[in-house]
Design a protein around this motif. Structure first.
Motif, PDB file in Angstrom:
ATOM      1  N   GLN A  76       0.846  -1.188   0.000  1.00 12.20           N
ATOM      2  CA  GLN A  76       0.000   0.000   0.000  1.00 12.20           C
ATOM      3  C   GLN A  76       0.888   1.246   0.000  1.00 12.20           C
ATOM      4  O   GLN A  76       1.877   1.310   0.731  1.00 12.20           O
ATOM      5  CB  GLN A  76      -0.899  -0.001   1.237  1.00 12.20           C
ATOM      6  CG  GLN A  76      -1.829  -1.187   1.290  1.00 12.20           C
ATOM      7  CD  GLN A  76      -2.791  -1.204   0.110  1.00 12.20           C
ATOM      8  OE1 GLN A  76      -3.632  -0.334  -0.028  1.00 12.20           O
ATOM      9  NE2 GLN A  76      -2.645  -2.202  -0.771  1.00 12.20           N
ATOM     10  N   THR A  77       0.518   2.209  -0.823  1.00 17.32           N
ATOM     11  CA  THR A  77       1.348   3.416  -0.880  1.00 17.32           C
ATOM     12  C   THR A  77       0.662   4.603  -0.207  1.00 17.32           C
ATOM     13  O   THR A  77       1.289   5.633   0.000  1.00 17.32           O
ATOM     14  CB  THR A  77       1.671   3.777  -2.341  1.00 17.32           C
ATOM     15  OG1 THR A  77       0.445   3.905  -3.051  1.00 17.32           O
ATOM     16  CG2 THR A  77       2.517   2.708  -2.981  1.00 17.32           C
ATOM     17  N   ILE A  79       0.050   5.110   2.734  1.00 17.84           N
ATOM     18  CA  ILE A  79       0.293   4.956   4.175  1.00 17.84           C
ATOM     19  C   ILE A  79       1.618   5.614   4.549  1.00 17.84           C
ATOM     20  O   ILE A  79       2.462   5.894   3.704  1.00 17.84           O
ATOM     21  CB  ILE A  79       0.373   3.454   4.586  1.00 17.84           C
ATOM     22  CG1 ILE A  79       1.508   2.744   3.835  1.00 17.84           C
ATOM     23  CG2 ILE A  79      -0.947   2.762   4.339  1.00 17.84           C
ATOM     24  CD1 ILE A  79       1.801   1.360   4.349  1.00 17.84           C
ATOM     25  N   LEU A 100      12.932  12.320   1.794  1.00 16.60           N
ATOM     26  CA  LEU A 100      13.159  11.059   1.069  1.00 16.60           C
ATOM     27  C   LEU A 100      11.820  10.436   0.680  1.00 16.60           C
ATOM     28  O   LEU A 100      11.650   9.909  -0.419  1.00 16.60           O
ATOM     29  CB  LEU A 100      13.969  10.093   1.938  1.00 16.60           C
ATOM     30  CG  LEU A 100      14.317   8.740   1.322  1.00 16.60           C
ATOM     31  CD1 LEU A 100      15.198   8.925   0.098  1.00 16.60           C
ATOM     32  CD2 LEU A 100      15.017   7.841   2.336  1.00 16.60           C
ATOM     33  N   GLN A 101      10.864  10.523   1.609  1.00 16.68           N
ATOM     34  CA  GLN A 101       9.512  10.022   1.343  1.00 16.68           C
ATOM     35  C   GLN A 101       8.948  10.648   0.059  1.00 16.68           C
ATOM     36  O   GLN A 101       8.372   9.959  -0.776  1.00 16.68           O
ATOM     37  CB  GLN A 101       8.621  10.392   2.534  1.00 16.68           C
ATOM     38  CG  GLN A 101       7.179  10.046   2.409  1.00 16.68           C
ATOM     39  CD  GLN A 101       6.905   8.604   2.770  1.00 16.68           C
ATOM     40  OE1 GLN A 101       6.737   7.766   1.890  1.00 16.68           O
ATOM     41  NE2 GLN A 101       6.897   8.290   4.055  1.00 16.68           N
ATOM     42  N   GLU A 103      10.702  12.215  -2.409  1.00 17.81           N
ATOM     43  CA  GLU A 103      11.505  11.885  -3.600  1.00 17.81           C
ATOM     44  C   GLU A 103      11.244  10.464  -4.071  1.00 17.81           C
ATOM     45  O   GLU A 103      11.212  10.188  -5.273  1.00 17.81           O
ATOM     46  CB  GLU A 103      12.988  12.090  -3.296  1.00 17.81           C
ATOM     47  CG  GLU A 103      13.344  13.557  -3.135  1.00 17.81           C
ATOM     48  CD  GLU A 103      14.792  13.736  -2.710  1.00 17.81           C
ATOM     49  OE1 GLU A 103      15.667  13.039  -3.261  1.00 17.81           O
ATOM     50  OE2 GLU A 103      15.048  14.558  -1.815  1.00 17.81           O
ATOM     51  N   MET A 104      11.082   9.548  -3.117  1.00 13.25           N
ATOM     52  CA  MET A 104      10.809   8.161  -3.499  1.00 13.25           C
ATOM     53  C   MET A 104       9.488   8.056  -4.250  1.00 13.25           C
ATOM     54  O   MET A 104       9.288   7.166  -5.068  1.00 13.25           O
ATOM     55  CB  MET A 104      10.750   7.269  -2.254  1.00 13.25           C
ATOM     56  CG  MET A 104      12.084   7.075  -1.550  1.00 13.25           C
ATOM     57  SD  MET A 104      13.236   6.040  -2.465  1.00 13.25           S
ATOM     58  CE  MET A 104      12.620   4.411  -2.040  1.00 13.25           C
ATOM     59  N   ARG A 105       8.583   8.969  -3.934  1.00 17.10           N
ATOM     60  CA  ARG A 105       7.283   8.959  -4.596  1.00 17.10           C
ATOM     61  C   ARG A 105       7.289   9.743  -5.902  1.00 17.10           C
ATOM     62  O   ARG A 105       6.260   9.846  -6.580  1.00 17.10           O
ATOM     63  CB  ARG A 105       6.223   9.549  -3.663  1.00 17.10           C
ATOM     64  CG  ARG A 105       5.908   8.633  -2.518  1.00 17.10           C
ATOM     65  CD  ARG A 105       5.123   9.284  -1.421  1.00 17.10           C
ATOM     66  NE  ARG A 105       4.955   8.342  -0.338  1.00 17.10           N
ATOM     67  CZ  ARG A 105       3.956   7.461  -0.267  1.00 17.10           C
ATOM     68  NH1 ARG A 105       3.035   7.459  -1.189  1.00 17.10           N
ATOM     69  NH2 ARG A 105       3.905   6.589   0.713  1.00 17.10           N
ATOM     70  N   GLY A 106       8.450  10.321  -6.235  1.00 15.41           N
ATOM     71  CA  GLY A 106       8.543  11.082  -7.469  1.00 15.41           C
ATOM     72  C   GLY A 106       7.775  12.389  -7.413  1.00 15.41           C
ATOM     73  O   GLY A 106       7.411  12.947  -8.441  1.00 15.41           O
ATOM     74  N   ARG A 148       8.761  11.836   8.681  1.00 17.67           N
ATOM     75  CA  ARG A 148       8.850  11.218   7.363  1.00 17.67           C
ATOM     76  C   ARG A 148       7.586  10.414   7.044  1.00 17.67           C
ATOM     77  O   ARG A 148       7.190  10.307   5.883  1.00 17.67           O
ATOM     78  CB  ARG A 148      10.077  10.301   7.284  1.00 17.67           C
ATOM     79  CG  ARG A 148      10.347   9.813   5.879  1.00 17.67           C
ATOM     80  CD  ARG A 148      11.555   8.918   5.800  1.00 17.67           C
ATOM     81  NE  ARG A 148      11.338   7.694   6.558  1.00 17.67           N
ATOM     82  CZ  ARG A 148      12.268   6.769   6.752  1.00 17.67           C
ATOM     83  NH1 ARG A 148      13.477   6.936   6.248  1.00 17.67           N
ATOM     84  NH2 ARG A 148      12.015   5.692   7.441  1.00 17.67           N
TER      85      ARG A 148
END
Lengths: 271, 279
Positions: A76-77, A79, A100-101, A103-106, A148
């Motif tokens: 699940q994203t 969350i 980072l959260q 950036e990881m999600r673009g 985060r």
């Protein structure tokens, strides 16, 4: 309030060399939107497993989990997630770790910088945004981990014993801060702990798990005013809840009055 | 007075200040090295040690100066073997470590094989390589490659597989692609371990080049040492050894410099060589 999460007859079985281990379930549980719900249980009862199942990070053998009516069958994203260890990356400062959260999600970092700073301020890390994890205490690192988990504004936050590795005093303070953060954001929080007082202090409802295979023994509504100040925590009602939960564990035989076992330590934590 | 001295030091610029800082930190180390060299020089004189056993420091320096042209020519040869072997080992070792870490098939097949090969004394192949490839550059380069390759590969695999389960869970909860996860998390997380391998390889590199030149060479510092010791010219042999040491140190420091630039955040970079914590 409507249900955000529906857990219907979920079971988890681990394959091991000694054969299958029935770790969890069957579990039936509905979690309301905006609710702070704790799972308390003895070590190894599968409470962390349930949290990972809800996050879609483990597969389950039977039953179904729905979030917002959607079947959970992959990670699940929508969350935020916090573990016992802060899981920060060493090469980014505090602000960078929170982002980072993003950036990881673009997502666009610039859009979230202000929000990240606000979050850090709300947990007392305003002056530490340029510090690296190794320069911070364990409690401060964990506060950064909370930020985060919240920066992308997820409706659901999963917390797996987030205060479990902290010293007693830091832990006490972080409980207060965590409640404050929750009151501000009103996220749905699924919170795993092995501390009875912690669950009473933070939760709207406490779900008590049996020893393995973890099943729901009882669900207790905590009807106490918020914020749960020292006055509330020292009230008779608060103590009554702790007593009630403790008795459940005594009935399992996990807590006994005469001998001090390791399990006792595991359940009552530092109290 | 105070204001004057502070303006002078700021005018003198950061270089002098940092040099002074470095010297005060390194003072004990430098004094020890000087003391050791003095002891060497004096001990050879006082105990009348014959020069074909242990030459004095001054005679080593004399030989170094007198034969510098040839030493330098051979340094370039050995340096070239070392560098090319090392660079090829990096170029093949790092990507292969990555592939092995992320491919289950390679982890089951290639990885145990590589661990077993690591145990093989690579130098033992030197005579074979001479038979196969002759006395030139190629067999030396291959030996250097082999002694560099395995530390890079094995530490690289360790680095790329060392991510905690929680970090993997976090990454998955963000929905990031494997590629983004690699760039943002896996690669930087692997760097400290990878540099352990690179530094190990840098240490091995000159050893590999020297020994392979002993076994079958017609040029290079290793070859020159053999000539010198064959003629009992120990002062010359030591002069060459000093040059080899400098060559090894150079490669090591280049790797370390890159490391400092790439992972200043890592715990290994926060403790100075001289034992003082820099926090």
């Amino acid at each position: 309030m409507k249900d955000l999460i529906q857990i219907n007859g979920v079971k988890k079985v681990y394959q091991s060399k000694a054969g299958p281990i029935h770790a969890l379930g069957p579990i039936d549980l509905n979690i309301r939107e905006g609710e702070f719900i704790s799972i308390v249980g003895p070590s190894g009862c599968g409470k962390s497993t349930l949290l990972l199942l809800v996050g879609g990070l483990l597969e389950y053998e039977a039953g179904q989990i729905f979030i917002n009516g959607n079947l959970v069958n992959k990670p699940q994203t929508d969350i935020g997630i916090v573990f016992q260890t802060p899981v920060l990356v060493d090469w980014r400062d505090v602000l960078g770790n929170v982002l980072l959260q993003i950036e990881m999600r673009g997502l666009k970092k610039e859009v979230y910088i202000e929000k990240a700073r606000n979050l850090l301020r709300s947990v007392g890390l305003a002056e530490f945004e340029k510090r690296y994890p190794f320069e911070l205490s364990g409690g401060m690192q964990q506060r950064a981990a909370f930020c985060r988990a919240l920066i992308h504004d997820p409706p659901l936050v999963l917390m797996d014993e987030p205060l479990g590795a902290l010293d007693a005093i830091t832990r006490e303070q972080l409980r207060v801060d965590l409640e404050q953060l929750w009151l501000l954001t009103k996220k749905t929080v699924l919170f795993v702990t092995h501390s009875i007082p912690e669950s009473v202090q933070l939760s709207d409802r406490v779900v008590v798990f049996t020893p393995r295979p973890g099943q729901i023994a009882e669900i207790i509504e905590i009807d106490l005013p918020r914020p749960r100040t020292i006055a509330v925590r020292e009230s008779a009602a608060f103590q009554q809840y702790i007593h009630q939960l403790t008795s459940i564990f005594m009935n399992f035989g996990i807590l006994r009055d005469t001998v001090s076992t390791n399990q006792q330590k595991a359940v009552v934590g530092e109290e | 007075m105070t204001s004057l001295s502070s303006t002078t030091s700021s005018k003198a610029g950061g270089i002098f200040a940092s040099l002074r800082g470095w010297f005060s930190e390194a003072r004990n180390t430098i004094l020890f090295v000087i003391g050791f060299l003095l002891f060497w020089e004096l001990a050879v004189i006082v105990f009348r040690i014959p020069r074909y056993i242990l030459p004095s420091l001054s005679s080593i320096i004399r030989q170094f100066v007198r034969n510098f042209d040839l030493i330098w020519e051979y340094t370039l040869i050995t340096g070239y073997e070392t560098l090319v072997g090392f660079v090829i080992a990096v170029a093949i070792g790092v990507p292969l470590a990555m592939l092995t870490a992320f491919s289950r098939i390679l982890r089951q097949t290639f990885y145990p094989f590589a661990v077993a090969l690591e145990m093989v004394p690579k130098i033992a192949f030197a005579p074979l390589f001479v038979t196969w490839f002759g006395f030139g550059f190629i067999p030396k380069m291959i030996i250097v490659f082999l002694v560099c390759f395995f530390p890079i590969l094995l530490n690289g695999i360790l680095g790329f597989t060392s991510l905690s389960q929680e970090m993997v869970y976090f990454s998955r909860s963000t929905g990031a692609s494997q590629l983004r996860m690699f760039w943002k998390i896996r690669l930087p997380a692997a760097l400290p371990e990878l540099f352990v391998g690179l530094k190990g390889a840098a240490v091995n590199a000159t050893v590999g080049a020297t020994i392979s030149e002993w076994i079958g060479g017609d040029a290079g510092l290793g070859y020159y040492i053999q000539i010198a010791t064959g003629q009992l010219r120990m002062d010359l042999a030591f002069a060459i050894i000093f040059m080899l040491t400098a060559l090894g140190l150079l490669l090591f420091y280049i790797v370390q410099l890159v490391e400092k630039r790439m992972i200043p955040w890592h715990v290994s970079q926060r403790v100075s060589v001289f034992g003082k914590r820099e926090i």
